[in-house]
Design a protein around this motif. Structure first.
Motif, PDB file in Angstrom:
ATOM      1  N   THR A 246     111.561  29.469  55.392  1.00  0.00           N
ATOM      2  CA  THR A 246     112.295  30.476  54.625  1.00  0.00           C
ATOM      3  C   THR A 246     111.670  30.750  53.266  1.00  0.00           C
ATOM      4  O   THR A 246     111.832  31.841  52.704  1.00  0.00           O
ATOM      5  N   SER A 247     110.953  29.769  52.712  1.00  0.00           N
ATOM      6  CA  SER A 247     110.341  29.972  51.398  1.00  0.00           C
ATOM      7  C   SER A 247     109.211  28.973  51.190  1.00  0.00           C
ATOM      8  O   SER A 247     109.131  27.948  51.880  1.00  0.00           O
ATOM      9  N   LEU A 248     108.338  29.284  50.252  1.00  0.00           N
ATOM     10  CA  LEU A 248     107.240  28.410  49.882  1.00  0.00           C
ATOM     11  C   LEU A 248     107.360  28.061  48.398  1.00  0.00           C
ATOM     12  O   LEU A 248     107.947  28.808  47.614  1.00  0.00           O
ATOM     13  N   HIS A 249     106.777  26.919  48.024  1.00  0.00           N
ATOM     14  CA  HIS A 249     106.828  26.497  46.624  1.00  0.00           C
ATOM     15  C   HIS A 249     105.421  26.518  46.027  1.00  0.00           C
ATOM     16  O   HIS A 249     104.442  26.847  46.694  1.00  0.00           O
TER      17      HIS A 249
ATOM     18  N   ARG B 246     107.295  38.695  52.338  1.00  0.00           N
ATOM     19  CA  ARG B 246     108.266  38.287  51.320  1.00  0.00           C
ATOM     20  C   ARG B 246     109.213  39.402  50.908  1.00  0.00           C
ATOM     21  O   ARG B 246     110.393  39.172  50.622  1.00  0.00           O
TER      22      ARG B 246
ATOM     23  N   LEU C 152     106.114  33.071  56.696  1.00  0.00           N
ATOM     24  CA  LEU C 152     107.498  33.360  56.319  1.00  0.00           C
ATOM     25  C   LEU C 152     108.255  34.107  57.412  1.00  0.00           C
ATOM     26  O   LEU C 152     109.394  34.529  57.211  1.00  0.00           O
TER      27      LEU C 152
ATOM     28  N   LEU D 257     103.165  34.851  47.827  1.00  0.00           N
ATOM     29  CA  LEU D 257     104.134  34.336  48.803  1.00  0.00           C
ATOM     30  C   LEU D 257     105.238  33.504  48.184  1.00  0.00           C
ATOM     31  O   LEU D 257     106.220  33.182  48.863  1.00  0.00           O
ATOM     32  N   THR D 258     105.124  33.143  46.924  1.00  0.00           N
ATOM     33  CA  THR D 258     106.121  32.268  46.300  1.00  0.00           C
ATOM     34  C   THR D 258     106.425  32.727  44.878  1.00  0.00           C
ATOM     35  O   THR D 258     105.526  33.225  44.179  1.00  0.00           O
ATOM     36  N   PRO D 259     107.675  32.547  44.419  1.00  0.00           N
ATOM     37  CA  PRO D 259     107.989  32.853  43.020  1.00  0.00           C
ATOM     38  C   PRO D 259     107.587  31.715  42.080  1.00  0.00           C
ATOM     39  O   PRO D 259     107.686  31.869  40.859  1.00  0.00           O
ATOM     40  N   GLU D 260     107.138  30.609  42.639  1.00  0.00           N
ATOM     41  CA  GLU D 260     106.800  29.447  41.813  1.00  0.00           C
ATOM     42  C   GLU D 260     105.344  29.500  41.344  1.00  0.00           C
ATOM     43  O   GLU D 260     104.528  30.269  41.842  1.00  0.00           O
TER      44      GLU D 260
ATOM     45  N   ASP E  65     107.135  35.788  40.192  1.00  0.00           N
ATOM     46  CA  ASP E  65     108.596  35.771  40.221  1.00  0.00           C
ATOM     47  C   ASP E  65     109.206  37.092  39.786  1.00  0.00           C
ATOM     48  O   ASP E  65     110.433  37.237  39.748  1.00  0.00           O
TER      49      ASP E  65
END
Length: 437
Positions: free
Chosen positions: A227-230, A109, A183, A34-37, A77
Motif C-alpha cells: 500500500t505504501s513505501l517508506h 501513486r 504499489l 513513489l514515497t512521501p518520505e 510529499d
C-alpha cells in the motif's frame, strides 16, 4: 555549444575513479516519486542528464537538498500534479528521455501521469511499446492528446497485478513497469524482464523501501504490491560504460592507468570482451590495472573465423560500449566485425574515423568491419561533431590517440554522460582544452 581541442599522442599515467552510473541514476531518481518520505541517493554523477532530471523533480514539487557534491536528499510529499499538464513540463520531458520513467511511479501513486514523446540520443528508433503495454496491463488507460503531442495516463480505479510477457527486455520499460507494480493491488509477474545490474539496483532500493520483489537478477520477476513505501538511502554502482571508455583510452594511447573501485563483479562479460581485443587487464582487489603496451592483437574464434562483437540484453555486451570497441579495434592488429543490433544509427559516426585514416567498411546501418592496422597507420587529427554521447566519447578516444590536434564540436552530448571528462583526463596526462562557442 562547446568544443574540445584535443592534442593527441599523450599517454596517460595514474589513477582515475569512475563516476556513479548514469543509467542507474535515471531509474532510482524516478523512484523517489513513489514515497512521501525522505530518500537519500549517494554517488550521483554531476552530468547534464542527471542534473536536468533533478531539476524536473524540483519542478514537480519534490524537495531537493544537496547534502554533498554527489549526494542528494529527495522528499516527494507535495507533488504538484497540475504541473504535468503545463507546456513547460511537456517541453522538458520531451527533451530528456529519462523522464519517461516518471510515468510508472506517478500513475501508481497518484493515478495520473503525462508522457510526451521523449528525446535523447539520435541513434534510431527507440520505441515505447513496452512501457505502454506493461502499464496498460496493470490497468491504466492511455489517451493521446494531439494538441500537446503527449499521452495522458489514467488509473482511476487503481492498478491491479497481472501476468505479462514482455516482447523485448527493455531496461527502461522494465523499470517503469516495476515501479508501477510495487504499489499495484495483488501480484504482478514479469517474464522476459531486463535484468542488468542497474535494474537489480533499482529493485534492491525498492525492497529497502518496503517493496516485495522476488527473482531479482533474473528475467522472471514476481512483485507483490504494497500500500505504501517508506524512505531509504541508496548508493549507485560505478558506471560500467565509463569503465569501458577508460579501458579503451588506455589501450589506444598506450597508457598505464589504474581504474579504482570498479565493482568488478557487476561488469559482466565486458572485461573478457576487451581481453579478446588483445587488451591486458590486471585485477587488484576491486581495481583494474591496464599496463602500457605498444600493440594489442585481436583474437579470432576457435574455428579461425573473424571476431565479432554484438550487443545483446544483459548479460550480453551493452550497446553503449560498441562505439568504444569499434574505435579501439582500429589500432589493434587483426580484424573484427562490430554488429550493432539494437540501434540503426549508432554507427554513422565512422565516416569521421575513416577521415582519420581508420580502415572501416560500413556494411549497413548495423554492421561495420574494422581492419586493425596495429598502429602501422596511426590516426590523423581532424574536425568532428559529436552526434550522441557514446559516439562522442569514441571520437574523444580517437582524437587522444591521433597525430596532431583535433576538434570535437557539440561536446554537450559528451557532457550529458561523462562528468568533467576533460578535467579528469587532463589530471592524468591528457591534453584537452574546452572552448565555449
Amino acid at each position: 555549444m562547446s568544443t574540445f581541442i584535443v592534442e593527441g599522442g599523450h599517454p596517460l599515467h595514474g589513477e582515475i575513479t569512475p563516476q556513479g552510473a548514469k543509467n542507474e541514476a535515471l531509474q532510482v531518481l524516478c523512484a523517489v516519486l513513489l514515497t512521501p518520505e525522505r530518500v537519500v541517493i549517494e554517488n550521483l554523477p554531476d552530468i547534464l542528464d542527471i542534473n536536468n532530471l533533478i531539476s524536473m523533480l524540483g519542478d514537480l514539487g519534490v524537495k531537493v537538498e544537496k547534502l554533498e557534491p554527489h549526494t542528494y536528499a529527495f522528499q516527494s510529499d507535495s507533488i504538484n500534479i497540475d504541473y504535468l499538464s503545463t507546456p513547460e513540463y511537456i517541453k522538458k520531458s520531451a527533451s530528456l528521455r529519462g523522464s519517461v520513467m516518471f510515468a510508472g511511479p506517478l500513475v501508481a501513486r497518484f493515478g495520473y501521469a503525462v508522457l510526451s514523446k521523449p528525446g535523447g540520443d539520435k541513434i534510431g528508433r527507440r520505441r515505447l511499446d513496452t512501457h505502454f503495454i506493461g502499464i496498460n496491463k496493470l490497468g491504466a488507460d492511455f489517451d493521446y492528446n494531439p494538441e500537446r503531442h503527449a499521452y495522458e495516463i489514467h488509473a482511476g480505479s487503481g492498478l491491479k497485478g497481472t501476468y505479462m510477457l514482455l516482447d523485448e527486455a527493455s531496461v527502461t520499460g522494465t523499470a517503469n513497469i516495476i515501479m508501477a507494480a510495487v504499489l499495484a493491488e495483488g501480484v504482478t509477474t514479469i517474464y522476459n524482464a531486463a535484468c542488468e545490474p542497474y535494474l537489480q539496483q533499482l529493485c534492491k532500493m525498492l525492497v529497502s523501501m518496503g517493496a516485495k520483489i522476488e527473482g531479482i537478477g533474473s528475467n522472471l520477476l514476481t512483485i507483490t504490491g504494497v500500500t505504501s513505501l517508506h524512505g531509504t538511502t541508496h548508493r549507485l554502482l560505478p558506471d560500467m560504460i565509463e569503465v569501458g571508455s577508460f579501458i579503451g583510452m588506455a589501450a589506444m594511447t598506450g597508457s598505464d592507468i589504474t581504474l579504482k573501485n570498479v565493482s568488478y563483479g557487476d561488469l559482466g562479460i565486458m572485461p573478457d570482451s576487451f581481453k579478446r581485443l588483445g587488451i591486458e587487464l590486471q585485477l587488484s582487489g576491486d581495481d583494474i590495472i591496464i599496463p602500457a603496451r605498444d600493440c594489442y592483437e585481436i583474437e579470432t574464434f576457435m574455428d579461425g573465423s573473424i571476431m565479432t562483437f554484438a550487443d545483446a540484453p544483459w548479460p550480453g555486451l551493452s550497446p553503449d560500449l560498441l562505439s568504444v570497441f569499434l574505435v579501439v579495434a582500429t589500432q589493434a592488429r587483426g580484424s573484427v566485425l562490430i554488429h550493432q543490433k539494437m540501434f540503426e544509427s549508432r554507427l554513422f559516426f565512422v565516416d569521421k574515423l575513416i577521415d582519420m585514416g581508420a580502415q572501416i567498411i560500413l556494411c549497413d546501418p548495423h554492421r561495420a568491419a574494422v581492419i586493425g592496422s596495429g598502429r602501422l597507420h596511426s590516426l590523423r587529427a581532424t574536425n568532428m561533431v559529436s552526434p550522441d554521447i557514446r559516439a562522442g566519447i569514441a571520437m574523444l578516444i580517437a582524437a587522444m590517440s591521433a597525430r596532431g590536434t583535433s576538434s570535437i564540436h557539440n561536446i554537450d552530448q559528451i557532457d550529458r554522460g561523462y562528468e568533467n571528462i576533460d578535467k579528469r583526463l587532463n589530471e592524468i596526462g591528457a591534453h584537452i582544452m574546452r572552448v565555449s562557442n
